[in-house]
Scaffold this active site. Structure first.
Site, short mmCIF file in Angstrom:
data_model
loop_
_atom_site.label_atom_id
_atom_site.label_comp_id
_atom_site.label_asym_id
_atom_site.label_seq_id
_atom_site.Cartn_x
_atom_site.Cartn_y
_atom_site.Cartn_z
CB SER A 87 -8.55 -75.63 -37.54
OG SER A 87 -7.57 -76.53 -37.57
CD1 TRP A 93 -5.65 -71.72 -32.63
CD2 TRP A 93 -4.14 -73.48 -32.90
NE1 TRP A 93 -5.36 -72.12 -31.57
CE2 TRP A 93 -4.87 -73.38 -31.48
CE3 TRP A 93 -3.98 -74.76 -33.58
CZ2 TRP A 93 -4.37 -74.19 -31.15
CZ3 TRP A 93 -3.02 -75.92 -32.58
CH2 TRP A 93 -3.22 -75.11 -31.22
CG HIS A 94 -2.12 -76.97 -36.23
ND1 HIS A 94 -4.01 -76.94 -36.50
CD2 HIS A 94 -2.18 -77.69 -35.51
CE1 HIS A 94 -4.05 -78.13 -35.49
NE2 HIS A 94 -3.15 -77.90 -34.83
N GLY A 95 -0.03 -72.97 -37.43
CA GLY A 95 1.49 -72.84 -37.62
C GLY A 95 1.62 -71.90 -38.93
CG PHE A 149 1.48 -75.87 -32.83
CD1 PHE A 149 2.23 -74.96 -34.13
CD2 PHE A 149 0.78 -76.73 -33.13
CE1 PHE A 149 2.70 -76.05 -35.07
CE2 PHE A 149 1.74 -78.08 -33.87
CZ PHE A 149 2.51 -77.49 -34.73
#
Lengths: 473, 313
Positions: free
Chosen positions: A319, A322-324, A473
């Site tokens: 997770s 996934w954000h960056g 994102f």
């Protein structure tokens, strides 16, 4: 075309009028064209990318449904996974891994030949790839039937209200809505507009104001003392919440006007009493996606304690990534995983009573909020060293009054706005004020007047429009 | 079953829409009027026969309005706005004069080394005039300067005419608070670094700006307004950044004063420019510095203003 722009308001009005004015059979193709137009306002070239992802997932879903061979089904699913995640990897993570490998090779005294590629990140790529990908997985699992109509499926992938930053929908919640006959409903229109106004208020009045201060401090954290960094971090916690939840509110409100229901994405997260509770309230659609497509396939909690902990770590670290594409996001995710495990251990040692006292609830909120705030430092900082500097300075140098920036008046307004926001949220939690169309104790006329007051607030206190944080994102 | 007529179905939502529009307009206009009144009080636009101060942040922070009123025994309108360029200052003087055609006792016009520098102070200083967009002098300037939609939004909403600076000024106007509350301390090493890197606003003399100033001074002479060109102090280090250009500006200011019978050049730089402890940055005075400079200013301008009490003893 930003949600917080007049262009979007005009676009939404035109699309709404045209959508309800045209015959039913033209509505979905019209939404598809409108959504592509909306997306192409950023960069028309990426329309081909989103089109490719759409086609690959649609084709995979169709093929999976049409074959009885388990091997072929698996192969088609892998094709969808490789194409969708490949697109995500190339545009978002290639340079991150490339530079990480370069650093590792150079540290070992070796030459690394792969060059840096000047890749432009397509806006919303993490959102639309996840939304598209959920469909062939659901078809593979038998959770959803195949969609034979490519136009309908393509509209599901690019539906403009939630295309750029979610909520991330599934075929079972959104795709089937494109088969329904939507009629203009004045009550839905009214409640959608009210939610859009609330979202705009959170974005241009709270988030963008706080962002001015946060950006200033986080640009050079070494220049500030601990109390200033602490204030900036508190401000960032509210900035990112208001920014992201505002996007979701405007998305949900826009879709509601057109007759569609999008998933709730936030549920008063800063009133959470534990980390598990926080993740039931924060970015709900992403949490739900990871739960369905990563956590459960790994075994969820129906495994040994150690394997469960491993699953938790995997989900949160993924997770974070996934954000960056940066190590700061990895640490952000890892911190939340650590919180989750600590909370599990705590619950084993100190069982939570069925009816905890008010002070235990308040204490839980405060502890959870501050744990989340600590993790936000890593989310916001430009680098791990910056984040570490912020944390250590906050812990060791908090004696002085914070530097409030060029205007104490502006700082006072910012603090008053946070108090106002939390006051509204407490009233929402008590059912006084509607939360995502739930019943409200205030009569409709008072709610209409309340929305008018928010518009006055936007006029008086709103600051210049800037892009939403989650667009990156 | 007969369906409900559309008129009946739309009655309730239409009423709610009317409630919302009425609530918006009522609050927008009422709060807008209150803010406007506070702002006029803050700028002293309600003051008759006042000594008018116009300028930018140097004057906002550099002159203590209450002290100057006590020293001169006259009302003072401190109509100074952060970021106000030469044309803004001229507009402010004309705006006050339009509101009080026979009430301009004297104009203390803030000047500095960058008075004739056309750019670099503020790109959108016009936005500070939005609350007065209904004024026949201010309105045309805004229509010309502001982007079209920006302008129209503010025609619709009176509250949208305010930013934090104007809102703060309006509230202070109601509270009668003109105190210089800005903190901070001038850091010579920071200025030295900026100068070394070339990252500072350079002085230039723009012919158009000079012509504008000459036209304004001609107009003031014709109308009989005493104009006092007041050089509010900045730090000596700031003065020394471009000494030749600074000298050219000073010579030009003195020439303009000499050419107009009603204009006097008041140089307040000495001795205050050497008192670093009086500055929050290279350009702006703190509260203590502003009191000292205001006392000096009042001593120098009192003999030049009709009706001012003699405070030179």
């Amino acid at each position: 075309m930003l949600f917080n722009s007049w262009e979007y308001i005009v676009f939404l009005v035109v699309v709404t009028v045209a959508f309800f004015a045209m015959p039913m059979r033209w509505r979905v193709p019209f939404l598809l064209v409108a959504s592509y137009y909306f997306y192409m306002q950023w960069d028309w070239k990426f329309a081909f990318l989103i089109g490719s992802v759409t086609w690959a997932n649609w084709e995979a879903g169709r093929r999976i449904a049409d074959t009885d061979s388990q091997r072929a089904r698996k192969a088609w699913l892998w094709m969808a996974l490789v194409i969708s995640l490949g697109v995500l990897f190339f545009f978002k993570y290639f340079n991150f891994f490339n530079e990480s490998f370069r650093a590792a090779f150079e540290a070992g005294g070796m030459t690394y030949m792969v060059p840096y590629l000047p890749i432009i990140l397509p806006v919303g790529v993490s959102f639309f790839t996840f939304q598209a990908l959920s469909y062939p997985i659901d078809v593979y699992r038998g959770d959803h039937g195949p969609e034979r109509n490519l136009t309908r499926f393509a509209t599901y992938v690019v539906f403009f209200p939630q295309l750029i930053a979610g909520p991330i929908e599934r075929a079972s919640t959104l795709l089937d809505q494109f088969k329904e006959r939507h009629r203009f409903d004045i009550d839905r229109f009214g409640s959608g507009v009210q939610l859009i106004i609330w979202g705009l208020f959170k974005k241009v009045v709270i988030a963008d104001r706080l962002g001015v201060y946060v950006d200033e401090i986080y640009a050079a954290p070494e220049l500030y003392d601990g109390s200033t960094l602490l204030l900036a971090t508190y401000f960032f916690a509210f900035q990112i919440y208001c920014d992201f939840s505002a996007y979701s509110d405007i998305a949900i409100g826009s879709a509601r006007i057109l007759g569609f229901n999008l998933s709730k994405n936030f549920a008063l997260p800063y009133l959470a009493t534990s980390i598990a509770d926080f993740w039931r309230r924060w970015h709900i659609s992403l949490t739900s996606w990871f739960r369905s497509y990563v956590y459960y396939p790994l075994g969820g909690n129906r495994v040994s304690t150690l394997a469960w902990m491993r699953n938790i770590w995997i989900v949160f670290v993924v997770s974070g990534v996934w954000h960056g594409a940066a190590w700061t996001f990895v640490i952000w995710g890892a911190l939340h995983a650590a919180y989750y495990v600590v909370q599990w251990v705590w619950n084993k040692l100190v069982p939570t009573p069925a009816n905890p006292s008010w002070w235990a609830v308040l204490l839980g909120m405060l502890v959870t909020f501050h744990a989340v705030v600590l993790a936000w430092v890593f989310f916001r900082a430009e680098s791990i060293s910056d984040a570490w500097l912020v944390v250590t300075t906050i812990l060791t140098d908090t004696g002085a009054m914070p530097d409030l920036g060029p205007s104490r008046f502006t700082a006072a307004i910012n603090i008053a706005l946070i108090v106002f926001l939390m006051g509204i949220q407490v009233l929402q939690s008590r059912g006084w004020i509607s939360l995502y169309f739930s019943p409200s104790r205030f009569p409709p006329a008072m709610r209409a007047a309340g929305s008018a007051m928010l518009v006055c607030g936007i006029a008086l206190l709103g600051v210049s429009s800037s892009a939403f944080i989650y667009f990156q994102f | 079953m007969a369906s409900t007529p559309i008129i009946t179905r739309l009655k309730r939502p239409a009423l709610l829409l009317l409630v919302a529009i009425f609530a918006f307009l009522a609050v927008d206009r009422a709060v807008g009027a209150l803010l406007r009144e506070g702002l006029d009080r803050y700028f002293g636009l309600d003051q008759l026969e006042a000594v008018l101060l116009v300028g930018h942040s140097h004057v906002v922070l550099g002159v203590d309005k209450n002290l100057l009123e006590r020293e001169l025994g006259l009302p003072v309108a401190n109509y100074a706005r952060a970021g106000a360029q030469l044309d803004d200052r001229i507009l402010m003087a004309r705006h006050y004069a339009r509101l009080h055609p026979d009430g301009v006792r004297a104009i203390v016009f803030g000047v500095d080394n960058h008075l004739f520098t056309a750019s670099g102070l503020s790109a959108n200083s016009y936005s500070q005039f939005y609350p007065h967009m209904g004024d026949p002098l201010v309105g045309p300037m805004l229509r010309e300067s502001a982007p079209g939609w920006d302008y129209r939004q503010r025609q619709i909403s009176h509250l949208a005419r305010y930013d934090d600076v104007l809102l703060n000024a309006a509230i202070r106007g109601w509270m009668g608070n003109w105190n210089n509350a800005v903190g901070g301390q001038f850091k010579p090493d920071v200025l030295a670094a900026e100068v070394a890197s070339g990252d500072f606003r350079h002085i230039s003399i723009d012919d158009t700006q000079v012509a504008q100033m000459e036209a304004f001074l001609d107009e003031s002479e014709q109308k009989g307004w005493p104009v006092l060109l007041a050089f509010i102090p900045t730090t000596a280090q700031w003065q020394a950044v471009e000494p030749e250009k600074a000298a050219q500006v000073e010579a030009l200011l003195r020439r303009l004063a000499d050419a107009h019978a009603n204009v006097t050049f008041i140089d307040l730089r000495e001795p205050w420019q050497h008192r670093e402890e009086f500055f929050i940055d290279p350009l702006h005075l703190n509260a203590e510095g502003s009191r000292e400079v205001t006392a000096d200013l009042s001593r120098k301008i009192a003999p030049l203003i009709p009706g001012a009490q003699d405070n030179t003893q």
